[in-house]
Write a protein that holds these residues in place. Structure first.
Motif, short mmCIF file in Angstrom:
data_model
loop_
_atom_site.label_atom_id
_atom_site.label_comp_id
_atom_site.label_asym_id
_atom_site.label_seq_id
_atom_site.Cartn_x
_atom_site.Cartn_y
_atom_site.Cartn_z
N PHE A 1 40.52 41.58 34.31
CA PHE A 1 39.37 41.24 33.47
C PHE A 1 39.82 40.70 32.12
O PHE A 1 39.33 39.68 31.64
CB PHE A 1 38.51 42.50 33.28
N MET B 1 37.25 37.23 35.63
CA MET B 1 36.53 38.36 35.06
C MET B 1 35.62 38.99 36.12
O MET B 1 35.56 40.22 36.26
CB MET B 1 35.68 37.93 33.86
N GLY C 1 37.76 40.92 38.49
CA GLY C 1 38.20 42.17 37.86
C GLY C 1 37.13 43.24 38.01
O GLY C 1 37.40 44.39 38.38
N VAL C 2 35.88 42.85 37.76
CA VAL C 2 34.78 43.80 37.89
C VAL C 2 34.65 44.23 39.36
O VAL C 2 34.45 45.42 39.65
CB VAL C 2 33.47 43.18 37.38
N SER D 1 42.11 46.40 37.56
CA SER D 1 40.82 45.74 37.27
C SER D 1 40.74 45.33 35.80
O SER D 1 40.40 44.18 35.48
CB SER D 1 39.69 46.72 37.60
#
Lengths: 100, 639, 513
Positions: free
Chosen positions: A15, A38, A41-42, A11
């Motif tokens: 991100f 991003m 990733g979160v 992750s």
């Protein structure tokens, strides 16, 4: 079972790729894609925590984010197209109307 | 009986009718309203005189004007012997001058306006003399000043006329400034501003001192002198005399009514009315006497060399007003009022005659361009001659009796400056006779010195103008007969009549001294006339030579001692200069505005600096944001 | 708390009606289509006349025998903060409500032909202004007061900024910032009071408390910032000439007649009764500033070349008289001060109306462009003469009564203040008569030759002012009578403790040594 840390590292990597992509690339489409990275990733970390804590609320939030991201993609791309029509470029350095 | 209310309110009604309806409806009939009103006032005034002679006085409030805490004042009327004399003077002169104006102002485009102002003036003057308190007196005082402003500036499209009106008003404001503070002091001292309680209590404060602006001064002297400030302005005494000569810009009937017979004598009336206060202060009386004496001498010397027919009479008015103050200052209030009363007739007559001359000369005022008019206008000549005899103090005429009484009481009275002012008064009597007859001789005798067209135009004035002249002439001769002194076998009725209000003047002297004083003043008068005859009838080359020989003195007198220039230099120009260059130029623009506009400017400058941060590049903002977040995370981890 | 006030017994909530009728009228104006904009004038006129008629019971039904608040209305508004909707009038404020309703009619009338752009919005601004002004004078709750106080700024800002002269933006921003800076400090003061007095904004309740001197001192200056700017007192007066000069006629009239009265009203309603000790201690400062304003404003008028700017600076001088009267802290001074506020509203309002009338014809404000107007426009010249005379305080006009009482009060409080203030009257006569001479007398200037005299509409606009001038001048008791009880009560509060009376007595004893 894959440990939680691995998910979190993935992750974080995704991100950070998004962050650096956003900060360094000059093409607005690519910057836009970096923002999506991003968000994803979160999302990965949220899903990982959700599974780890056995709490479904995390995954609900992920769905929420995906929905918002879809809407955002639609509006964002529309804005970019409008911008491109106006300026004939997708290069961000050309767009500094907000200069003080 | 409230008949007396008609006296002021008839003219007020006439004013309202004329000002509202005059322009569109009454037009050249406007005079009827005003004349009927003022004649009505005259009739009621005479009835009031009869009542008062029977010993009946009135002191009555009409309605409550201002009430604020313990300050209470009404519109109220006091009719006593002093008031009634003033009523007769005002309404008589006013009526005759109204009638005269019908002829004089004939065909003027502001005809209705003229009569409206005359009526308003009469109203204000009557309110002034009939007041029973100081504030209503002040109302009338300012009211007559206003009418004077209107009437001096009657030909308002002339710059000199509107300048003169403005000057009269503003110079009077200087006097009223003191007068107003005097009223405050009266209120603070007595707790009321009604005449009756104030005069009744005044004696109790005879020895009090008061702290005024940081100085301890004698209370009654202070009040008397503050009130006297008002008198000095209104009655054109030194140093506030400068407005009266300029006031001659107004139509001549106005000069006769306002600037000779009535308004300018309001100052004398004020001093006489406040005699209970003035009598308590020797200093104040001395100031009054000296101001009067110096002014009368000063104005008479200027009058010697002027060439403008109306200005000569104006300076003569200032000089005669000085005489009245001189009388009041030596404690002879009734003599002052007596002179006020006789002076009203002969001075109004002089002005009206001058107006008649101007009428014939198509507005020419310069004596040097007249001459020989007596054969063209006999009535004017005769009446003016009689008026001049009266002012010169020729025995038998009105002016003689009043002037003689003043000089005698100055000489014999207890005043420390009595002898001095007597001497000045006698000199002034000589000068008065001289310039009055200089005027007569230059105007009516000798050869005509004007242009040919003017000579062709010369004519006697119409009846509507000459009849008032004749009636006033009767007054100029006979009005003094009510005050023939005991010495000449008369009863001195005037003084006796005034006794309840003005007290009895003290005079200590023998009969022989009284004869001496009378003789000296008569000799002074005759020698003035004789010298004028010598200069302007027999040896007309002397005045020219004299003026050339004493050119410095002549220039000083001709330019009225440069007082106007002095005031302009000392007050008017500095005030405007300060306003322009200091208050607007520096205080407002450089100090206050600098702060007011400086603060936003400083804030603006600061933002000019920090706006550089806003580059407009999205990625710069994002970088700063990311750095910020990193710093925050780092801080949280390190904690 | 109810026994402190007399509730409204008229059968309808008169004060609320007066506040919200104009605002409702403004809302009605919004519905008028742009094509029928001339209808807006009529709506504006009718609404303002209706408001005036409705305000007449305030004059006729006012109980002059009490100092209590009358016509009161009270409703809970934001209970959690103890903010109430609380209205009421006493002898100090009642006349201002009447003045506001009258002035609004005249403003509508004088703007009849001169406003040609954004007509609808113009009348909306005027009506909202009216509602807010009345609200300021009626509020008995500090928050409500503050709300109306700030609400006034917006329409005034628009009036100057949209319909003003060439330099209007500068003037409007200056006006806005000046007053806003002051009122923000007042807000801080209000909040301090709120917490100190136990969470209440009720003005009458706040008045029953006493506050420590230190606190009073700082609060006094916080309030001073708001009120002195509005008055305007020296040295915070410089917004006034700019605002007056640039504002359209109606804006100048409202500004002169009502808006700047609010500063002095604020001193009377808040500073004096809430902070009596501080007010007493600050008297020398206030008297000095007042005297400076009187003389400074008057002298500066001597050098003005612009008609409206001259009248604006004369306002500084006249308002100096008002603050002098108020801080003389005696009955004559204070009643004179309040009366002079009304007078100044009438006279200066009338002067601005008159200047507006001629500006519509010539489009110049420069005095040098005039001359000889009296020959061309005699009726107008007569009206202007009456206003001039009232402005210089001639007896039988209202100006005399106010100035006389003020100087009497000022002289009683401090001889120097009285004497110096009286010199202002001399200079006042100087600049006003000089102005009159340059505009109306002398030869006819080519620029004014052939102008029409004022028409019936303009005469109707000016006539009420003429009548008021003589009514107050000849029978001032009709107006002073409203104030006696309230002012007496206020003075008792300010001079609470016999300290002051003893000083007064001592002064008088000294005076008559």
């Amino acid at each position: 079972m894959v440990p939680l840390n691995w998910y979190l590292m993935l992750s974080a990597t995704v991100f950070m790729i998004g962050v650096f992509g956003f900060l360094t690339r000059k093409n607005i489409i690519i910057m836009f894609m970096s923002v999506e990275l991003m968000l994803n990733g979160v999302n990965i970390s949220l899903v990982a925590f959700s599974h780890y804590l056995q709490d479904l609320r995390g995954q609900i939030l992920v769905f929420f984010i995906i929905t918002v991201a879809a809407a955002e993609a639609a509006i964002g791309l529309a804005i970019i197209i409008a911008l491109f029509r106006n300026k004939s470029t997708a290069h961000v350095d050309e767009m500094n109307e907000m200069k003080g | 009986m409230n008949n007396y209310l008609l006296i002021p309110f008839l003219p007020l009604a006439a004013f309202l009718i004329n000002i509202l309806l005059g322009r569109n409806f009454l037009k050249e009939k406007a005079h009827w309203v005003s004349i009927l009103a003022v004649a009505g006032s005259w009739v009621v005034a005479v009835m009031t005189l009869v009542d008062t002679m029977a010993g009946k006085t009135i002191n009555q409030d009409l309605y409550s004007w201002i009430v604020s805490g313990n300050f209470k004042v009404s519109v109220g009327f006091l009719i006593d012997q002093l008031t009634v004399v003033m009523l007769i003077v005002v309404t008589t002169c006013s009526t005759l001058i109204h009638i005269y104006s019908v002829g004089y102002m004939h065909g003027d485009k502001g005809y209705y306006r003229f009569f409206a102002y005359l009526s308003l003036f009469t109203f204000c003057m009557l309110m002034l003399v009939m007041a029973n308190n100081f504030l209503q007196l002040y109302f009338g005082w300012e009211g007559v000043g206003l009418c004077s402003y209107f009437l001096i500036g009657y030909y308002f499209d002339k710059k000199s006329a509107s300048d003169a009106g403005k000057k009269a008003f503003i110079v009077n404001r200087f006097g009223d400034f003191g007068f107003g503070i005097g009223i405050f002091m009266i209120f603070l001292t007595f707790g009321t501003i009604y005449y009756e309680p104030v005069f009744a209590q005044a004696g109790g404060f005879a020895n009090n001192t008061v702290n005024f602006l940081g100085y301890d001064v004698h209370l009654m002297t202070l009040i008397a002198l503050l009130l006297f400030c008002g008198s000095v302005g209104k009655s054109a005494q030194m140093p506030l005399h400068v407005w009266l000569p300029d006031a001659m810009e107004g139509p001549t009937p106005v000069s006769a009514l306002i600037h000779a017979a009535t308004m300018v004598t309001a100052g004398v009336f004020l001093v006489a009315r406040c005699s209970p206060i003035f009598s308590l202060s020797e200093t104040a009386l001395m100031v009054v006497a000296l101001t009067g004496a110096i002014t009368s001498l000063f104005a008479a010397t200027i009058g010697l060399v002027q060439n403008d027919i109306k200005r000569i009479i104006a300076y003569s008015t200032i000089s005669q007003l000085g005489y009245m103050f001189l009388a009041c200052g030596v404690g002879a209030y009734s003599a002052g009022v007596f002179h006020l009363y006789t002076h009203a007739f002969f001075k109004a007559l002089l002005f009206l005659c001058a107006g008649s001359v101007m009428h014939a000369m198509a507005g020419e005022l310069n004596l040097q361009k007249m001459g020989g008019l007596k054969k063209y206008m006999p009535v004017t000549y005769l009446t003016m001659l009689l008026a001049s005899l009266s002012i010169a103090g020729v025995p038998g005429f009105a002016g003689f009796f009043s002037k003689d009484e003043i000089l005698w009481l100055a000489y014999s009275g207890p005043s420390p400056v009595g002898k001095l002012v007597w001497a000045i008064g006698t000199v002034v009597a000589f000068l008065t006779a001289f310039y009055s007859f200089r005027l007569i001789f230059l105007t009516f005798h000798g050869k005509f010195r004007g242009t040919h067209e003017q000579e062709h135009h010369l004519h006697e004035s119409p009846k509507v103008m000459t009849i008032p002249l004749i009636l006033l002439c009767v007054g100029a001769i006979a009005s003094g007969w009510v005050g023939i002194p005991h010495l000449l076998g008369g009863g001195a009725h005037f003084t006796e009549f005034m006794k309840p209000v003005l007290g009895h003047p003290e005079g200590h002297g023998t009969h022989s001294e009284e004869w001496m004083v009378m003789a000296v003043s008569v000799i002074a008068g005759f020698s003035g006339i004789g010298l004028a005859a010598l200069f302007y009838l027999v040896r007309t080359d002397i005045p020219v030579k004299l003026a050339a020989g004493l050119s410095g003195v002549h220039k000083l007198l001709f330019n009225k001692y440069y007082v106007d220039e002095f005031y302009s230099f000392l007050i008017v120009r500095p005030a405007i200069w300060t306003a322009k260059n200091i208050l607007i130029g520096i205080t407002d623009a450089k100090i206050i505005e600098a702060i007011v506009n400086g603060v936003p400017k400083a804030i603006g400058g600061f933002s000019q600096v920090i706006r550089k941060v806003q580059t407009g590049f999205l990625q710069h903002y994002a970088t700063i944001m990311a750095t910020g977040i990193l710093i925050i995370i780092a801080l949280m981890l390190l904690r | 708390m109810m026994e402190q006030v007399i509730m409204n017994k008229l059968g309808f909530p008169i004060l609320s009606t007066l506040i919200f009728l104009p605002i409702a009228g403004a809302a009605l104006l919004l519905l008028i289509p742009r094509a029928k904009e001339s209808l807006a004038k009529w709506v504006g006129l009718l609404v303002s006349i209706a408001a005036f008629i409705l305000s007449i019971p305030l004059f006729t039904n006012f109980d002059k025998s009490t100092h209590l608040m009358q016509f009161a209305e009270r409703h809970a508004w934001i209970p959690s903060w103890n903010i109430t909707y609380y209205l009421g009038l006493d002898g100090i404020s009642v006349l201002f409500v009447l003045l506001s309703t009258l002035i609004t009619i005249l403003c509508v009338l004088i703007s009849w032909n001169s406003i040609k752009t954004k007509v609808k919005e113009f009348y909306i601004s005027i009506l909202i202004m009216e509602g807010a002004m009345i609200g300021v004078f009626c509020s008995l709750d500090f928050m409500l007061f503050y709300l109306f106080w700030e609400a006034m700024l917006i329409p005034m800002y628009l009036l100057i900024g949209v319909w003003g002269g060439p330099n209007r933006i500068y003037a409007a921003v200056k006006f806005f910032l000046y007053t806003l800076v002051g009122s923000v400090l007042m807000l801080v003061g209000i909040i301090v009071l709120y917490f100190y007095a136990g969470r209440t904004f009720d003005i009458l309740e706040l008045m029953t408390k006493t506050y420590p001197y230190q606190m009073q001192f700082w609060l006094f200056w916080a309030f001073f910032a708001a009120f002195a700017v509005k008055v305007p007192m020296f040295p915070v007066h410089t917004w006034l000439p700019d605002a007056h000069t640039e504002a359209p006629t109606a804006g100048s009239v409202i500004l002169a007649a009502v808006l700047i009265k609010m500063g002095a009203y604020g001193f009377l309603r808040f500073s004096l009764p809430l902070l009596p000790e501080a007010s007493r201690a600050m008297t020398p400062v206030m008297l000095t500033l007042s005297v400076i304003a009187i003389i400074y404003g008057a002298v500066i008028c001597l050098a003005q070349t612009d008609l409206k700017r001259l009248i604006a600076y004369s306002s500084v001088s006249h308002m100096g008289f008002v603050t002098l009267g108020i801080f003389a802290l005696n009955l004559q001074g204070m009643e004179g001060g309040i009366l002079q506020m009304i007078n100044h509203g009438v006279v200066t309002g009338a002067l601005f109306l008159s200047v507006g009338a001629i500006y519509d014809r010539t489009h110049t404000r420069q005095i040098a462009d005039y001359g000889g107007v009296a020959s061309v426009m005699p009726v107008y010249a007569t009206a202007f003469m009456i206003f001039t005379l009232a402005s210089i305080g001639l007896p039988a006009t209202n100006g005399f009564i106010g100035e006389f009482l003020i100087i009497l009060g000022g002289f009683t409080a401090n001889q120097w203040a009285g004497v110096l203030a009286a010199t202002g009257i001399i200079i006042g006569a100087g600049y006003m008569l000089w102005l009159y001479q340059r505009v109306f007398f002398m030869e006819v200037n080519q620029k004014v030759a052939g102008l029409n005299d004022i028409d019936a509409r303009e005469i109707i606009t000016l006539l009420p002012m003429v009548l008021l001038i003589f009514w107050i001048g000849v029978y001032p008791n009709a107006f002073l009578g409203f104030m006696h009880e309230s002012v007496k009560h206020l003075l008792e509060r300010v001079n609470s403790g016999s300290v002051h009376e003893m000083n007064m007595a001592k002064n008088i004893m000294e005076l008559i040594k």
